[in-house]
Design an enzyme around this catalytic site. Structure first.
Site, PDB file in Angstrom:
ATOM      1  N   GLY A  53      14.638 -11.042 -23.275  1.00  0.00           N
ATOM      2  CA  GLY A  53      13.760 -10.584 -22.210  1.00  0.00           C
ATOM      3  C   GLY A  53      14.346 -10.879 -20.847  1.00  0.00           C
ATOM      4  N   HIS A  54      15.654 -10.641 -20.710  1.00  0.00           N
ATOM      5  CA  HIS A  54      16.322 -10.899 -19.441  1.00  0.00           C
ATOM      6  C   HIS A  54      17.646 -10.131 -19.374  1.00  0.00           C
ATOM      7  CE1 HIS A  54      18.030 -14.019 -22.137  1.00  0.00           C
ATOM      8  NE2 HIS A  54      19.151 -13.728 -21.493  1.00  0.00           N
ATOM      9  N   ALA A  55      18.252 -10.165 -18.203  1.00  0.00           N
ATOM     10  CA  ALA A  55      19.607  -9.653 -17.972  1.00  0.00           C
ATOM     11  C   ALA A  55      20.345 -10.699 -17.144  1.00  0.00           C
ATOM     12  CB  ALA A  55      19.564  -8.320 -17.236  1.00  0.00           C
ATOM     13  N   ARG A 100      18.327  -7.371 -22.325  1.00  0.00           N
ATOM     14  CA  ARG A 100      18.349  -7.563 -23.764  1.00  0.00           C
ATOM     15  C   ARG A 100      17.084  -8.257 -24.235  1.00  0.00           C
ATOM     16  NH1 ARG A 100      22.722 -10.933 -22.441  1.00  0.00           N
ATOM     17  NH2 ARG A 100      23.016  -9.218 -21.040  1.00  0.00           N
TER      18      ARG A 100
END
Length: 140
Positions: A53-55, A100
């Protein structure tokens, strides 16, 4: 070797087969397109949990399922795709500026991540809208 933003590709590591069992190895800068600065792994993940839940602004990663399986949901701001990781020789190489998410962990799954940088909270986009705004500003 630095990849362009939004770059995702599958890689396969060498396998040495022996009647006593298989051996796979990884070398940073050879099998992995960067020198490895950090290795971490996820385990004991409940089957209904979501991770990621991040980049990342700069960090690149290669993600492996050492045991079991899980799904990687990838988003480069334009295209969304899914990859199922279940073979410990096959990894997903994810460049910077790729969102992702991970889910559908099987019982006993072990996820190993090879990272190009040490941990730095400032490198993360944890809000999807902020990620999209940053992508937009890069293309201007």
């Amino acid at each position: 070797m630095t990849q362009r933003n939004g770059f995702v590709r599958e890689i396969q590591l060498p396998q040495i087969h022996d009647p006593r069992g298989d051996l796979t190895f990884v070398e940073g800068g050879n099998h992995i397109p960067f020198q490895i600065a950090r290795v971490y792994y996820l385990y004991n993940v409940p089957v209904d949990s979501e991770r990621g839940g991040h980049a990342h602004r700069e960090l690149e990663q290669v993600v492996f399922a050492l045991s079991g399986s899980f799904r990687m949901k990838i988003d480069d701001g334009t295209t969304k795709s899914e990859y199922w990781l279940r073979d410990p020789r096959k990894g997903l190489c994810i460049s910077k500026m790729v969102w992702r998410e991970m889910d559908a962990f099987s019982q006993g799954a072990v996820c190993m991540v090879l990272a190009s940088h040490r941990y730095d909270e400032a490198d993360y986009f944890r809000n999807y809208d902020d990620f999209l705004k940053a992508l937009e500003s890069e293309t201007k």
